[in-house]
Design a protein around this motif. Structure first.
Motif, PDB file in Angstrom:
ATOM      1  N   ARG A 185     -30.006  67.377 -28.190  1.00  0.00           N
ATOM      2  CA  ARG A 185     -30.960  66.733 -29.099  1.00  0.00           C
ATOM      3  C   ARG A 185     -30.747  67.151 -30.554  1.00  0.00           C
ATOM      4  O   ARG A 185     -31.111  66.425 -31.458  1.00  0.00           O
ATOM      5  CB  ARG A 185     -32.408  67.044 -28.665  1.00  0.00           C
ATOM      6  CG  ARG A 185     -32.852  66.211 -27.471  1.00  0.00           C
ATOM      7  CD  ARG A 185     -34.369  66.161 -27.382  1.00  0.00           C
ATOM      8  NE  ARG A 185     -34.941  67.468 -27.097  1.00  0.00           N
ATOM      9  CZ  ARG A 185     -35.092  67.963 -25.872  1.00  0.00           C
ATOM     10  NH1 ARG A 185     -34.730  67.251 -24.829  1.00  0.00           N
ATOM     11  NH2 ARG A 185     -35.622  69.144 -25.683  1.00  0.00           N
ATOM     12  N   ILE A 186     -30.171  68.340 -30.762  1.00  0.00           N
ATOM     13  CA  ILE A 186     -29.988  68.783 -32.157  1.00  0.00           C
ATOM     14  C   ILE A 186     -28.539  68.633 -32.623  1.00  0.00           C
ATOM     15  O   ILE A 186     -28.188  69.072 -33.714  1.00  0.00           O
ATOM     16  CB  ILE A 186     -30.480  70.243 -32.369  1.00  0.00           C
ATOM     17  CG1 ILE A 186     -29.773  71.204 -31.427  1.00  0.00           C
ATOM     18  CG2 ILE A 186     -31.990  70.319 -32.242  1.00  0.00           C
ATOM     19  CD1 ILE A 186     -30.008  72.664 -31.775  1.00  0.00           C
ATOM     20  N   GLU A 187     -27.721  68.000 -31.804  1.00  0.00           N
ATOM     21  CA  GLU A 187     -26.291  67.886 -32.113  1.00  0.00           C
ATOM     22  C   GLU A 187     -25.995  67.300 -33.515  1.00  0.00           C
ATOM     23  O   GLU A 187     -25.084  67.780 -34.206  1.00  0.00           O
ATOM     24  CB  GLU A 187     -25.599  67.051 -31.023  1.00  0.00           C
ATOM     25  CG  GLU A 187     -24.101  67.298 -30.877  1.00  0.00           C
ATOM     26  CD  GLU A 187     -23.682  68.768 -30.863  1.00  0.00           C
ATOM     27  OE1 GLU A 187     -24.434  69.605 -30.334  1.00  0.00           O
ATOM     28  OE2 GLU A 187     -22.603  69.070 -31.408  1.00  0.00           O
ATOM     29  N   PRO A 188     -26.734  66.287 -34.006  1.00  0.00           N
ATOM     30  CA  PRO A 188     -26.401  65.723 -35.332  1.00  0.00           C
ATOM     31  C   PRO A 188     -26.396  66.756 -36.459  1.00  0.00           C
ATOM     32  O   PRO A 188     -25.745  66.565 -37.478  1.00  0.00           O
ATOM     33  CB  PRO A 188     -27.507  64.685 -35.565  1.00  0.00           C
ATOM     34  CG  PRO A 188     -27.957  64.301 -34.195  1.00  0.00           C
ATOM     35  CD  PRO A 188     -27.831  65.548 -33.359  1.00  0.00           C
ATOM     36  N   ILE A 189     -27.116  67.870 -36.242  1.00  0.00           N
ATOM     37  CA  ILE A 189     -27.135  68.924 -37.270  1.00  0.00           C
ATOM     38  C   ILE A 189     -25.760  69.541 -37.456  1.00  0.00           C
ATOM     39  O   ILE A 189     -25.402  69.996 -38.540  1.00  0.00           O
ATOM     40  CB  ILE A 189     -28.130  70.040 -36.840  1.00  0.00           C
ATOM     41  CG1 ILE A 189     -29.559  69.560 -36.987  1.00  0.00           C
ATOM     42  CG2 ILE A 189     -27.900  71.317 -37.618  1.00  0.00           C
ATOM     43  CD1 ILE A 189     -30.587  70.543 -36.451  1.00  0.00           C
ATOM     44  N   TYR A 190     -24.986  69.559 -36.384  1.00  0.00           N
ATOM     45  CA  TYR A 190     -23.743  70.335 -36.412  1.00  0.00           C
ATOM     46  C   TYR A 190     -22.520  69.500 -36.768  1.00  0.00           C
ATOM     47  O   TYR A 190     -21.416  69.790 -36.339  1.00  0.00           O
ATOM     48  CB  TYR A 190     -23.571  71.114 -35.096  1.00  0.00           C
ATOM     49  CG  TYR A 190     -24.727  72.079 -34.934  1.00  0.00           C
ATOM     50  CD1 TYR A 190     -24.751  73.264 -35.655  1.00  0.00           C
ATOM     51  CD2 TYR A 190     -25.835  71.758 -34.154  1.00  0.00           C
ATOM     52  CE1 TYR A 190     -25.839  74.122 -35.573  1.00  0.00           C
ATOM     53  CE2 TYR A 190     -26.929  72.606 -34.068  1.00  0.00           C
ATOM     54  CZ  TYR A 190     -26.922  73.786 -34.782  1.00  0.00           C
ATOM     55  OH  TYR A 190     -28.002  74.625 -34.726  1.00  0.00           O
ATOM     56  N   SER A 239     -38.925  71.851 -35.825  1.00  0.00           N
ATOM     57  CA  SER A 239     -38.137  71.497 -37.019  1.00  0.00           C
ATOM     58  C   SER A 239     -36.688  71.159 -36.709  1.00  0.00           C
ATOM     59  O   SER A 239     -36.124  70.264 -37.349  1.00  0.00           O
ATOM     60  CB  SER A 239     -38.212  72.560 -38.111  1.00  0.00           C
ATOM     61  OG  SER A 239     -38.494  73.795 -37.654  1.00  0.00           O
ATOM     62  N   GLY A 240     -36.076  71.844 -35.740  1.00  0.00           N
ATOM     63  CA  GLY A 240     -34.684  71.541 -35.416  1.00  0.00           C
ATOM     64  C   GLY A 240     -34.527  70.094 -34.954  1.00  0.00           C
ATOM     65  O   GLY A 240     -33.667  69.354 -35.444  1.00  0.00           O
ATOM     66  N   GLU A 241     -35.409  69.692 -34.055  1.00  0.00           N
ATOM     67  CA  GLU A 241     -35.300  68.320 -33.526  1.00  0.00           C
ATOM     68  C   GLU A 241     -35.656  67.282 -34.588  1.00  0.00           C
ATOM     69  O   GLU A 241     -35.048  66.218 -34.656  1.00  0.00           O
ATOM     70  CB  GLU A 241     -36.183  68.157 -32.288  1.00  0.00           C
ATOM     71  CG  GLU A 241     -35.588  68.920 -31.115  1.00  0.00           C
ATOM     72  CD  GLU A 241     -36.334  68.696 -29.804  1.00  0.00           C
ATOM     73  OE1 GLU A 241     -37.130  67.741 -29.724  1.00  0.00           O
ATOM     74  OE2 GLU A 241     -36.102  69.496 -28.881  1.00  0.00           O
ATOM     75  N   LEU A 242     -36.637  67.613 -35.431  1.00  0.00           N
ATOM     76  CA  LEU A 242     -36.997  66.671 -36.498  1.00  0.00           C
ATOM     77  C   LEU A 242     -35.831  66.515 -37.481  1.00  0.00           C
ATOM     78  O   LEU A 242     -35.521  65.413 -37.945  1.00  0.00           O
ATOM     79  CB  LEU A 242     -38.246  67.162 -37.236  1.00  0.00           C
ATOM     80  CG  LEU A 242     -39.553  67.061 -36.447  1.00  0.00           C
ATOM     81  CD1 LEU A 242     -40.676  67.841 -37.139  1.00  0.00           C
ATOM     82  CD2 LEU A 242     -39.971  65.590 -36.282  1.00  0.00           C
ATOM     83  N   ALA A 243     -35.171  67.635 -37.783  1.00  0.00           N
ATOM     84  CA  ALA A 243     -34.011  67.583 -38.693  1.00  0.00           C
ATOM     85  C   ALA A 243     -32.926  66.702 -38.085  1.00  0.00           C
ATOM     86  O   ALA A 243     -32.378  65.809 -38.748  1.00  0.00           O
ATOM     87  CB  ALA A 243     -33.487  69.000 -38.935  1.00  0.00           C
ATOM     88  N   ALA A 244     -32.639  66.923 -36.813  1.00  0.00           N
ATOM     89  CA  ALA A 244     -31.579  66.152 -36.141  1.00  0.00           C
ATOM     90  C   ALA A 244     -31.928  64.662 -36.142  1.00  0.00           C
ATOM     91  O   ALA A 244     -31.076  63.808 -36.401  1.00  0.00           O
ATOM     92  CB  ALA A 244     -31.396  66.668 -34.714  1.00  0.00           C
ATOM     93  N   LEU A 272     -30.591  78.834 -33.642  1.00  0.00           N
ATOM     94  CA  LEU A 272     -30.995  77.491 -33.190  1.00  0.00           C
ATOM     95  C   LEU A 272     -29.917  76.932 -32.259  1.00  0.00           C
ATOM     96  O   LEU A 272     -30.216  76.305 -31.234  1.00  0.00           O
ATOM     97  CB  LEU A 272     -31.185  76.574 -34.403  1.00  0.00           C
ATOM     98  CG  LEU A 272     -31.655  75.157 -34.110  1.00  0.00           C
ATOM     99  CD1 LEU A 272     -33.087  75.142 -33.571  1.00  0.00           C
ATOM    100  CD2 LEU A 272     -31.591  74.283 -35.381  1.00  0.00           C
ATOM    101  N   ALA A 273     -28.658  77.187 -32.608  1.00  0.00           N
ATOM    102  CA  ALA A 273     -27.552  76.667 -31.794  1.00  0.00           C
ATOM    103  C   ALA A 273     -27.384  77.434 -30.492  1.00  0.00           C
ATOM    104  O   ALA A 273     -27.121  76.841 -29.445  1.00  0.00           O
ATOM    105  CB  ALA A 273     -26.252  76.740 -32.602  1.00  0.00           C
TER     106      ALA A 273
END
Ligand SMILES: Cc1cc2nc3c(=O)[nH]c(=O)nc-3n(C[C@H](O)[C@H](O)[C@H](O)COP(=O)(O)O)c2cc1C
Ligand code: SF4
Length: 383
Positions: free
Chosen positions: A7-12, A313-318, A345-346
């Motif tokens: 779910r948070i992959e777009p951050i990376y 926040s991590g998921e909202l950021a992604a 987070l990662a």
């Protein structure tokens, strides 16, 4: 890969600026800790803080407000970038890159203007009823612009990857942008006049140091009558069209990024730093970033106030990155509470020391004390 990580992959994913690459989309926003050595120099506490942030694997780390002049200071122990302090800033960048050469380090260059403390000189952008503070003259404006150029040169010599020309939160360059600024000497009036000082700084810095990443942090809506994000000097309601016009001049001047914030901390703190249980204010920040991204799709947009999303926040950021509403998610208080946030987070989200939005750090700053996270004593572990 487990679901949470997916779910948070777009951050990376990396982001490519001309000549520089941010390895991920998490930004440590500027956070003053009011701990400079005498004369605004870089001491051990400052170096320690940025070394920790470097270890945390942020995509970009902004070094807290660095004044371009010793004459106008908002903090008694604020950083000042001048020839005398240059070696300290070099040491800061070398130490930061020495532990991890991936995160970009950028200096936030500022002139505190009217927000300088009563222990310092003060200056304002336009005439109003505060007679104690003088208005910047045409010669004064030239000196201020030269001061930013000099600080940009020093930033490059120190080894910074880029700089944020601070025009947010009621500091001097931000005052020029307001509809309230009716100056008649070309530095006020219509959007082009109000943007003239900031755009000339961005244009000049880009022309001389094009290899560096150059942008600005603005308050899209300040929450005061005639402030940024209103349609005229006598309006209080948010209407973002005027700020879009102002920003079009900054983008034309060559800005690589717009760091989107809001509010004036001493006047409208709840806008800048949403409190616990005030998700509505956080969602306004999301919308501000989206408005700028839609208007200027080719410029990197950095959103603010993600700490107040707490465990979400991590998921909202992604989500915002994936939908194209922002390119980067900026965290202020969370980077103070846990400089290793991106890494955890990662790899180990349960190990994150979450900012609980208690306001302790802001309280210290307000009292001109050394700033640290009062919950985790981060930056004060030795005491
Ligand atoms: C103690 C403290 C110091 C700050 N220093 C700066 C600064 O130097 N420059 C700046 O642009 N914003 C500064 N801010 C604002 C933060 O960068 C950020 O915009 C704000 O805290 C909201 O984001 P958050 O919810 O992620 O904390 C500061 C905020 C706090 C609480
Ligand atoms: S002092 Fe409170 S608001 Fe500030 S970083 Fe720590 S937990 Fe967050």
């Amino acid at each position: 890969m487990n679901n949470a990580r997916e779910r948070i992959e777009p951050i990376y994913s990396a982001y490519r600026f001309p000549g520089k690459v941010a390895e991920n989309r998490l930004v440590a926003q500027a956070m003053e800790i009011n701990s400079a050595a005498d004369g605004g120099g870089v001491g051990a506490e400052i170096v320690d803080r940025y070394v920790r942030l470097s270890r945390g694997d942020w995509g970009i780390v902004f070094v807290e407000a660095v004044s371009i002049t010793e004459g106008y200071l908002a903090r008694r122990k604020g950083l000042v970038l001048n020839e005398k302090n240059l070696d300290g800033f070099k040491r800061l960048v070398d130490s930061f890159k020495g532990v991890n050469d991936k995160p970009l380090i950028m200096f936030q260059l500022t002139h505190s203007g009217r927000q300088s403390g009563d222990f310092s000189k003060r200056i304002k952008a336009y005439e109003d009823d505060d007679e104690a503070v003088p208005v910047a003259t045409a010669e004064g404006i030239d000196r201020i612009r030269d001061g930013f150029f000099k600080a940009a040169e020093l930033s490059r010599r120190a080894g910074a990857d880029g700089m944020d020309i601070k025009a947010c939160h009621g500091y001097l360059l931000g005052e020029f942008l307001r509809p309230l600024n009716r100056r008649e000497d070309g530095y006020g009036g219509d959007a082009g006049g109000r943007a003239k000082l900031l755009s000339s700084i961005v244009r000049g810095v880009k022309a001389d140091f094009g290899e560096l990443v150059v942008g600005t942090r603005v308050s899209l809506y300040e929450g005061i009558r005639g402030g940024c994000g209103t349609a005229g000097p006598d309006e209080i309601i948010e209407e973002l069209g005027d700020m879009a016009d102002v920003l079009s001049h900054i983008v034309k001047a060559g800005a690589d990024f717009i760091n989107v914030s809001a509010g004036i901390p001493p006047v409208t703190p709840g806008i800048t730093r949403p409190e616990a249980n005030s998700a509505f204010n956080l969602y306004h920040h999301f919308r501000y970033a989206k408005v700028v991204k839609e208007a200027f799709p080719d410029v990197a947009v950095i959103g603010s106030a993600y700490s107040s999303g707490m465990e979400k926040s991590g998921e909202l950021a992604a989500e915002n990155i994936e939908k194209g509403y922002t390119d980067f998610a900026g965290f202020g208080r969370q980077n103070l509470a846990d400089p290793l946030y991106p890494d955890k987070l990662a790899l180990a989200p349960d190990a994150i020391d979450r900012c609980v939005l208690c306001g302790g750090c802001s309280g210290l700053l307000k009292k001109q004390k050394r700033v640290y996270c009062v919950k985790y004593r981060r930056g004060r572990e030795e005491d």
